[in-house]
Enzyme design. Sequence first.
Site, PDB file in Angstrom:
ATOM      1  N   ARG A  19     -10.726 -11.181   0.974  1.00  0.00           N
ATOM      2  CA  ARG A  19     -11.662 -12.101   0.309  1.00  0.00           C
ATOM      3  C   ARG A  19     -11.065 -13.507   0.200  1.00  0.00           C
ATOM      4  O   ARG A  19     -11.792 -14.490   0.167  1.00  0.00           O
ATOM      5  CB  ARG A  19     -12.064 -11.538  -1.058  1.00  0.00           C
ATOM      6  CG  ARG A  19     -10.951 -11.432  -2.051  1.00  0.00           C
ATOM      7  CD  ARG A  19     -11.260 -10.479  -3.194  1.00  0.00           C
ATOM      8  NE  ARG A  19     -11.205  -9.068  -2.793  1.00  0.00           N
ATOM      9  CZ  ARG A  19     -11.419  -8.047  -3.608  1.00  0.00           C
ATOM     10  NH1 ARG A  19     -11.713  -8.252  -4.874  1.00  0.00           N
ATOM     11  NH2 ARG A  19     -11.338  -6.807  -3.181  1.00  0.00           N
ATOM     12  N   LYS A  74       0.847  -1.204   0.000  1.00  0.00           N
ATOM     13  CA  LYS A  74       0.000   0.000   0.000  1.00  0.00           C
ATOM     14  C   LYS A  74       0.881   1.252   0.000  1.00  0.00           C
ATOM     15  O   LYS A  74       1.917   1.262   0.653  1.00  0.00           O
ATOM     16  CB  LYS A  74      -0.867   0.024   1.266  1.00  0.00           C
ATOM     17  CG  LYS A  74      -2.032  -0.947   1.245  1.00  0.00           C
ATOM     18  CD  LYS A  74      -2.847  -0.806   2.522  1.00  0.00           C
ATOM     19  CE  LYS A  74      -3.990  -1.802   2.574  1.00  0.00           C
ATOM     20  NZ  LYS A  74      -5.023  -1.595   1.576  1.00  0.00           N
TER      21      LYS A  74
HETATM   22  N1  BES Z   1      -8.342  -3.796   4.058  1.00  0.00           N
HETATM   23  C1  BES Z   1      -8.427  -3.260   2.758  1.00  0.00           C
HETATM   24  C2  BES Z   1      -9.679  -2.405   2.541  1.00  0.00           C
HETATM   25  C3  BES Z   1      -9.801  -1.176   3.394  1.00  0.00           C
HETATM   26  C4  BES Z   1      -9.239   0.018   3.014  1.00  0.00           C
HETATM   27  C5  BES Z   1     -10.537  -1.215   4.555  1.00  0.00           C
HETATM   28  C6  BES Z   1      -9.378   1.138   3.789  1.00  0.00           C
HETATM   29  C7  BES Z   1     -10.687  -0.086   5.346  1.00  0.00           C
HETATM   30  C8  BES Z   1     -10.116   1.094   4.974  1.00  0.00           C
HETATM   31  C9  BES Z   1      -8.448  -4.385   1.718  1.00  0.00           C
HETATM   32  O1  BES Z   1      -7.736  -5.512   2.050  1.00  0.00           O
HETATM   33  C10 BES Z   1      -7.860  -3.832   0.460  1.00  0.00           C
HETATM   34  O2  BES Z   1      -6.717  -3.493   0.469  1.00  0.00           O
HETATM   35  N2  BES Z   1      -8.694  -3.750  -0.584  1.00  0.00           N
HETATM   36  C11 BES Z   1      -8.266  -3.196  -1.821  1.00  0.00           C
HETATM   37  C12 BES Z   1      -8.756  -4.096  -2.930  1.00  0.00           C
HETATM   38  C13 BES Z   1      -8.153  -3.786  -4.266  1.00  0.00           C
HETATM   39  C14 BES Z   1      -6.690  -4.190  -4.296  1.00  0.00           C
HETATM   40  C15 BES Z   1      -8.913  -4.541  -5.319  1.00  0.00           C
HETATM   41  C16 BES Z   1      -8.883  -1.802  -1.944  1.00  0.00           C
HETATM   42  O3  BES Z   1      -9.993  -1.591  -1.465  1.00  0.00           O
HETATM   43  O4  BES Z   1      -8.221  -0.932  -2.476  1.00  0.00           O
HETATM   44 ZN    ZN Z   2      -5.647  -5.357   1.451  1.00  0.00          ZN
END
Ligand code: BES
Ligand code: ZN
Length: 459
Positions: free
Chosen positions: A315, A241
């Site tokens: 997921r 990230k």
């Molecule tokens: N844990 C995150 C989602 C999230 C982001 C929850 C901010 C709470 C606050 C999840 O694992 C994630 O990183 N999702 C990605 C998916 C993408 C790579 C398809 C997202 O939402 O950007």
């Molecule tokens: Zn994630």
Amino acid sequence: MKITFGDVPKKAKDTLRVSLASQKTTDVTLIDGIRHVAIGIDDPKKVTLRRLFLIARQIIAIAKVQKVKRVAIHFSDFHFPEVELSRREVAELLGANFEMANFEFVKYKTPPPEGWSFIEEVIVSGTSWDDVREGFKIGQVIGDEVNKCRALANTPGGEMTPKKLAQEAKSAVKGLGVHVTVFGERAMKKIGMGGVLGVSRGSDEEAQFIILEYKKGSVKEKPIVLVGKGVTFDTGGLNLKPENYMYEMHMDMSGGAAVIHTLALAARLKLKKNIIGIIPAVENMPSGSSYHPGDVLRSYSGKTIEVLNTDAEGRIILADGLAYAKKYNPRLVVDVATLTGAASAALGSRATALFTKDEKLERLFRNLGEESGDFVWPLPLWDEYEEEIKGTFGDWANVGKTRYGGAINAAIFLYQFAKEYPWVHLDIAPRMTSIEGEYLAKGAAGAPVRLLIKLLERF
Ligand code: BES
Ligand code: ZN
Ligand code: ZN
């Protein structure tokens, strides 16, 4: 906090008297050296249930600013023509929301010289009915478990590892008749939980698969299974990230925390139901042993997952959790996860995203959301979306083909592993943290514990 019933002693100078008044602004006045606050609610006919949650919490917030230890309210102030609640239900709402507003995560802070500004007692006058006392008591138990859920979710990622989460699950339900089983990585390997094991590969911390079983319903009754995402820290893995997106990712186990404390709450309220909690717990880290983009994982269901992005890890672990849930022959499975930033993009920060194929369940959950204060709003779960996540080298890809509809793509992915029972998916990413104006401390919001307990009581 203590809630007591009766009249306020006349000379109680450390007590803040709070009333609700049909004026526009909130005033603090001194009468005979005793502070009074009149919270302006404008037109009482316009006070809705939604507003009542806020008023309850505002009372405590104001009292904390006033630095008093005691608050006095009059129960009849809380009757509004538009709010269709019984006396007992009003008391429960007040009890839960007083507790929630009185919570702050101070575990790692040095107390100020004058001490923390928590409220120690609320004196409720104008009522001595047993149902009101009972309502307050139950409300306080609910608020207390919501707060414990918030504390757990707030705990920094350096401390809250999968193993620590498993320990916390055990201590949360200690003595409450909930049976806890924890699989480590060896046990998971044996039964083929390739999803959890895949995501966990980059971490030095061992993954845990936590199962809570509360069986106080009849032997014949099929259970309700709650599945919670337990990512104790989400760096994104090799798809690391960007820095400002990683900040709050110690709360990526909020779904797991909600499941743990909903089970604890159900047990404390002695519900006569069969309820199972399942929390796959991992840390998502980049390292030389991390799973890679392009890897294909064999999930517990037997279906394979093509990893296109290691940051869509929730997921993947939930796929194993949902497939495992089938063992229980459930009458309903609800998963709870901080799954996608896209859910927040769609809904803002005021509602959990709700997905289900079942219109009756959709309606039920929307109603429970309104009643509990854990608001939810539906997004589509149409078969057509399956096109988005068809894999090239595996059965299902863990991200969609475009950058649109991310919350839906995640939900339709989960659905592939939840086809054999009635199922609801709650993407709580929008409600992971509290927002300005909610009269809740900064940090984890504790969603959707209040909604889930109403579900368990009712369903
Ligand atoms: N844990 C995150 C989602 C999230 C982001 C929850 C901010 C709470 C606050 C999840 O694992 C994630 O990183 N999702 C990605 C998916 C993408 C790579 C398809 C997202 O939402 O950007
Ligand atoms: Zn994630
Ligand atoms: Zn995540």
